[in-house]
Structure formats: C-alpha cells, structure tokens
Write a protein that holds these residues in place. Structure first.
Motif, PDB file in Angstrom:
ATOM      1  N   LYS A   1       0.918  -1.128   0.079  1.00  0.00           N
ATOM      2  CA  LYS A   1       0.044  -0.054  -0.095  1.00  0.00           C
ATOM      3  C   LYS A   1       1.036   1.207  -0.048  1.00  0.00           C
ATOM      4  O   LYS A   1       0.582   2.186  -0.605  1.00  0.00           O
ATOM      5  CB  LYS A   1      -1.140  -0.050   1.199  1.00  0.00           C
ATOM      6  N   LEU A   2       1.939   1.258   0.886  1.00  0.00           N
ATOM      7  CA  LEU A   2       2.843   2.040   0.923  1.00  0.00           C
ATOM      8  C   LEU A   2       3.479   2.474  -0.395  1.00  0.00           C
ATOM      9  O   LEU A   2       3.834   3.549  -0.796  1.00  0.00           O
ATOM     10  CB  LEU A   2       3.820   2.285   2.025  1.00  0.00           C
ATOM     11  N   GLU A   3       4.003   1.449  -1.045  1.00  0.00           N
ATOM     12  CA  GLU A   3       4.671   1.572  -2.312  1.00  0.00           C
ATOM     13  C   GLU A   3       3.605   2.047  -3.499  1.00  0.00           C
ATOM     14  O   GLU A   3       3.840   2.805  -4.303  1.00  0.00           O
ATOM     15  CB  GLU A   3       5.350   0.162  -2.691  1.00  0.00           C
ATOM     16  N   LYS A   4       2.358   1.738  -3.347  1.00  0.00           N
ATOM     17  CA  LYS A   4       1.299   2.061  -4.368  1.00  0.00           C
ATOM     18  C   LYS A   4       0.928   3.688  -4.176  1.00  0.00           C
ATOM     19  O   LYS A   4       1.097   4.240  -5.120  1.00  0.00           O
ATOM     20  CB  LYS A   4       0.004   1.316  -4.135  1.00  0.00           C
ATOM     21  N   LEU A   5       1.084   4.140  -2.915  1.00  0.00           N
ATOM     22  CA  LEU A   5       1.045   5.392  -2.799  1.00  0.00           C
ATOM     23  C   LEU A   5       2.143   6.203  -3.314  1.00  0.00           C
ATOM     24  O   LEU A   5       2.126   7.394  -3.752  1.00  0.00           O
ATOM     25  CB  LEU A   5       0.822   5.802  -1.252  1.00  0.00           C
ATOM     26  N   ALA A   6       3.197   5.654  -3.243  1.00  0.00           N
ATOM     27  CA  ALA A   6       4.742   6.381  -3.527  1.00  0.00           C
ATOM     28  C   ALA A   6       4.711   6.207  -5.282  1.00  0.00           C
ATOM     29  O   ALA A   6       4.964   7.438  -5.936  1.00  0.00           O
ATOM     30  CB  ALA A   6       5.781   5.755  -3.052  1.00  0.00           C
ATOM     31  N   MET A   7       4.035   5.470  -5.820  1.00  0.00           N
ATOM     32  CA  MET A   7       4.062   5.226  -7.216  1.00  0.00           C
ATOM     33  C   MET A   7       3.015   6.092  -7.736  1.00  0.00           C
ATOM     34  O   MET A   7       3.270   6.887  -8.816  1.00  0.00           O
ATOM     35  CB  MET A   7       3.764   3.837  -7.662  1.00  0.00           C
ATOM     36  N   GLY A   8       1.937   6.456  -7.067  1.00  0.00           N
ATOM     37  CA  GLY A   8       1.042   7.318  -7.576  1.00  0.00           C
ATOM     38  C   GLY A   8       1.462   8.796  -7.556  1.00  0.00           C
ATOM     39  O   GLY A   8       1.319   9.602  -8.463  1.00  0.00           O
ATOM     40  N   LEU A   9       2.207   9.093  -6.366  1.00  0.00           N
ATOM     41  CA  LEU A   9       2.828  10.402  -6.393  1.00  0.00           C
ATOM     42  C   LEU A   9       4.060  10.562  -7.468  1.00  0.00           C
ATOM     43  O   LEU A   9       3.901  11.924  -8.276  1.00  0.00           O
ATOM     44  CB  LEU A   9       3.597  10.703  -5.007  1.00  0.00           C
ATOM     45  N   VAL A  10       4.583   9.440  -7.567  1.00  0.00           N
ATOM     46  CA  VAL A  10       5.605   9.716  -8.894  1.00  0.00           C
ATOM     47  C   VAL A  10       4.820   9.901 -10.210  1.00  0.00           C
ATOM     48  O   VAL A  10       5.217  10.876 -11.076  1.00  0.00           O
ATOM     49  CB  VAL A  10       6.381   8.453  -8.956  1.00  0.00           C
ATOM     50  N   ILE A  11       3.808   9.094 -10.516  1.00  0.00           N
ATOM     51  CA  ILE A  11       3.093   9.291 -11.812  1.00  0.00           C
ATOM     52  C   ILE A  11       2.483  10.973 -11.770  1.00  0.00           C
ATOM     53  O   ILE A  11       2.286  11.424 -12.881  1.00  0.00           O
ATOM     54  CB  ILE A  11       2.157   8.183 -11.802  1.00  0.00           C
ATOM     55  N   PHE A  12       1.772  11.266 -10.583  1.00  0.00           N
ATOM     56  CA  PHE A  12       1.396  12.522 -10.620  1.00  0.00           C
ATOM     57  C   PHE A  12       2.502  13.719 -11.078  1.00  0.00           C
ATOM     58  O   PHE A  12       2.153  14.443 -11.990  1.00  0.00           O
ATOM     59  CB  PHE A  12       0.859  12.742  -9.217  1.00  0.00           C
ATOM     60  N   PHE A  13       3.622  13.513 -10.394  1.00  0.00           N
ATOM     61  CA  PHE A  13       4.905  14.345 -10.846  1.00  0.00           C
ATOM     62  C   PHE A  13       5.059  14.348 -12.521  1.00  0.00           C
ATOM     63  O   PHE A  13       5.448  15.247 -12.821  1.00  0.00           O
ATOM     64  CB  PHE A  13       5.809  14.329 -10.029  1.00  0.00           C
ATOM     65  N   ILE A  14       5.099  13.137 -12.991  1.00  0.00           N
ATOM     66  CA  ILE A  14       5.429  13.125 -14.282  1.00  0.00           C
ATOM     67  C   ILE A  14       4.257  13.689 -15.260  1.00  0.00           C
ATOM     68  O   ILE A  14       4.609  14.142 -16.079  1.00  0.00           O
ATOM     69  CB  ILE A  14       5.567  11.312 -14.471  1.00  0.00           C
ATOM     70  N   MET A  15       2.930  13.647 -14.792  1.00  0.00           N
ATOM     71  CA  MET A  15       1.909  14.365 -15.425  1.00  0.00           C
ATOM     72  C   MET A  15       2.130  15.753 -15.454  1.00  0.00           C
ATOM     73  O   MET A  15       1.741  16.518 -16.292  1.00  0.00           O
ATOM     74  CB  MET A  15       0.706  13.842 -15.024  1.00  0.00           C
ATOM     75  N   ILE A  16       2.812  16.118 -14.330  1.00  0.00           N
ATOM     76  CA  ILE A  16       2.826  17.752 -13.894  1.00  0.00           C
ATOM     77  C   ILE A  16       3.910  18.119 -15.021  1.00  0.00           C
ATOM     78  O   ILE A  16       3.963  19.170 -15.827  1.00  0.00           O
ATOM     79  CB  ILE A  16       3.380  17.978 -12.748  1.00  0.00           C
ATOM     80  N   VAL A  17       5.010  17.551 -15.286  1.00  0.00           N
ATOM     81  CA  VAL A  17       6.143  17.710 -16.077  1.00  0.00           C
ATOM     82  C   VAL A  17       5.681  17.970 -17.630  1.00  0.00           C
ATOM     83  O   VAL A  17       5.903  18.627 -18.439  1.00  0.00           O
ATOM     84  CB  VAL A  17       7.206  16.711 -15.891  1.00  0.00           C
ATOM     85  N   ALA A  18       4.943  16.623 -17.931  1.00  0.00           N
ATOM     86  CA  ALA A  18       4.211  16.670 -19.106  1.00  0.00           C
ATOM     87  C   ALA A  18       3.206  17.674 -19.466  1.00  0.00           C
ATOM     88  O   ALA A  18       3.360  18.381 -20.538  1.00  0.00           O
ATOM     89  CB  ALA A  18       3.521  15.233 -19.297  1.00  0.00           C
ATOM     90  N   ALA A  19       2.609  18.307 -18.540  1.00  0.00           N
ATOM     91  CA  ALA A  19       1.498  19.482 -18.479  1.00  0.00           C
ATOM     92  C   ALA A  19       2.493  20.950 -19.031  1.00  0.00           C
ATOM     93  O   ALA A  19       2.048  21.489 -19.805  1.00  0.00           O
ATOM     94  CB  ALA A  19       0.763  19.756 -17.297  1.00  0.00           C
TER      95      ALA A  19
END
Length: 270
Positions: free
Chosen positions: A130-148
């Motif tokens: 669960k902790l790893e999934k939360l961390a992965m979600g944050l990583v994906i979110f920051f990747i989307m911010i960079v793409a934006a």
C-alpha cells in the motif's frame, strides 16, 4: 530451494543443490525430541527414510523453502501427533471473504481453536505494498505535471510563432472565443494522443513483464522469485482521466493568451 513431493502433510524442505529427483531416497529427522540411547548414553534422533516421487515449484519462496507433501497418516507418524493434526487449511471461493469466514469459524468452534486468514498472515507485506502504491501514485502525478508544463511550453511557442496568422484570422472575423477553442482543441488533441499511446505502451510492457518473468527479485526477501504484474481497471481509468484532464487544463493559459491578442498588434508582430 525447492519443495519435495514425498510418498506419503508439511514438514521441511531440501536445498536445490542436493539434486534430489523422483525415485531418490531421502532421510528426514522428525521434530519430536530424540530418545536417550541406553547403550550410548546420549540422545539419538530417529531417522525416517522416504522415496521422492516428484518435485513442485510454486514460485513462492516461503512455501518452496518449507514444505514437503506426504500422506496424512505418514505425516502424523513422522511428527508424533497420533491421530491429531496441527491445522486445517480451507479454501474459499471468494478470497476477499476469508477474514469473515475465519471469524465465523472462531465463533462456532470457540477456544482453543483460532482462524488465521491469508490477509492476517501477510499483513506486513500488504502494508508495504500500500505504501509503495502511494509512492508510485505520487511519482506518476509528478510525471504528469512535467508533461503538462511541456504542453504549456509547446503551445506558448506556437502562439508566439503564429501571432501574425492569429491577427489575420481575427481581422477576417474570427472571434476571440474561436481562437481560444482552437488552442484548447489542439492541447486536448496532444493530451489525448499522448494518453492513448502511453496506455497502449504501458499495457504492452506490463503484459511482457508478467508473461516472461523478465524482472527477477530475491525470493528470500519478497517471497516470490519474479515481479508479477496485474492491471487494475480502476487504477488505469484514474490515470487516464487525470492525465487527459491535466493536459486540457495546461492549455488554458496559452489559449487565453492567444485570444487576448488584438488584430493590429498581432499583424505587426515580428
């Protein structure tokens, strides 16, 4: 290590370097306390010999490293349990109902019986996941911010490059709202194509990794010898919607800047 299928429930495992195969004989020491040998005056364990009839590999280290399968009467004799058993495993059709079934069994059987479901046995592992999934979600979110930000930069450069054309279109009667919609549509198109390509590529990589076992891990730490991949439709839907929405939102500022240009300033722009 790997587990051994012996002629004749769960005792111990043998290391793979022993090269044990079907037809071989193995000697096991039971868990019961050894008896004192009257002639030697020391405790001598009783040795049991079994014939190996097969070898199984579940891919789960904690099972392959600990279990041997044999008939129940032979296991009871080996462990000195008599007619008793140390535990009974029950499989339910819906694994998610295992805790509920366990509670009902405890209520019905009472003390000293207790039920231990698979979720309780692996609580620490699920917590880490669960902790790893939360961390992965944050990583994906920051990747989307960079793409934006990349979309914002691309459209801003496009507005700067097409300023004269925008002024000409406005002079021909195109309204500011129409200019804004053009750039919003372009940004949505970029976001949609990127999201679709990312979806196809991500699903393809996940399928290859899951089928081929390309990523191997230490089974003594993670309990499995390779990285499994399971695609969850809700997670995929959330990522798709969030990435597309973020791409559309990123186009608002460049589209607004293009719509605020006046025809005279735009045509004179160098």
């Amino acid at each position: 290590t790997r587990s051994i299928w012996v002629t004749g429930v769960q005792t111990c495992a043998l290391p793979i370097w022993l090269n044990v195969g079907p037809g071989d004989l193995i000697t096991l020491i039971p868990p019961t306390p050894p008896r004192i040998n009257a002639a030697l005056g020391v405790a001598v364990p009783k040795l049991w010999r079994y014939e190996v009839t097969g070898i199984f590999d579940t891919g789960m280290f904690q099972y392959d490293n600990q279990f041997v399968i044999m008939s129940r009467p032979a296991a009871q004799q080996f462990t000195g349990l008599g007619d008793a058993v140390s535990g009974i495993e029950i499989r339910v059709r819906d694994p998610e109902r295992a805790p509920e079934v366990g509670r009902r069994l405890e209520e019905k059987l009472g003390y000293p019986y207790r039920a231990l479901d698979w979720q309780a046995q692996n609580a620490s592992l699920f917590g880490a996941l669960k902790l790893e999934k939360l961390a992965m979600g944050l990583v994906i979110f920051f990747i989307m911010i960079v793409a934006a930000f990349n979309i914002v930069g691309t459209l801003t450069m496009l507005v700067t490059d097409k300023t004269r054309e925008i002024g000409i279109l406005q002079a021909m009667g195109l309204t500011s709202q129409s200019i804004r919609r053009i750039f919003l549509l372009q940004g949505a198109l970029i976001g949609g194509v990127g999201t679709l390509l990312g979806l196809v590529l991500g699903l393809a990589i996940a399928w290859v990794v899951d089928r081929s076992g390309l990523i191997t891990i230490d089974p003594s730490i993670y309990f499995i010898d390779r990285l499994p991949v399971r695609v969850e439709a809700p997670d995929v839907a959330v990522v798709l919607v969030a990435s597309f929405a973020l791409a559309v939102v990123a186009t608002v500022w460049p589209a607004r800047a293009a719509a605020q240009l006046t025809p005279v300033e735009a045509i004179r722009h160098e």
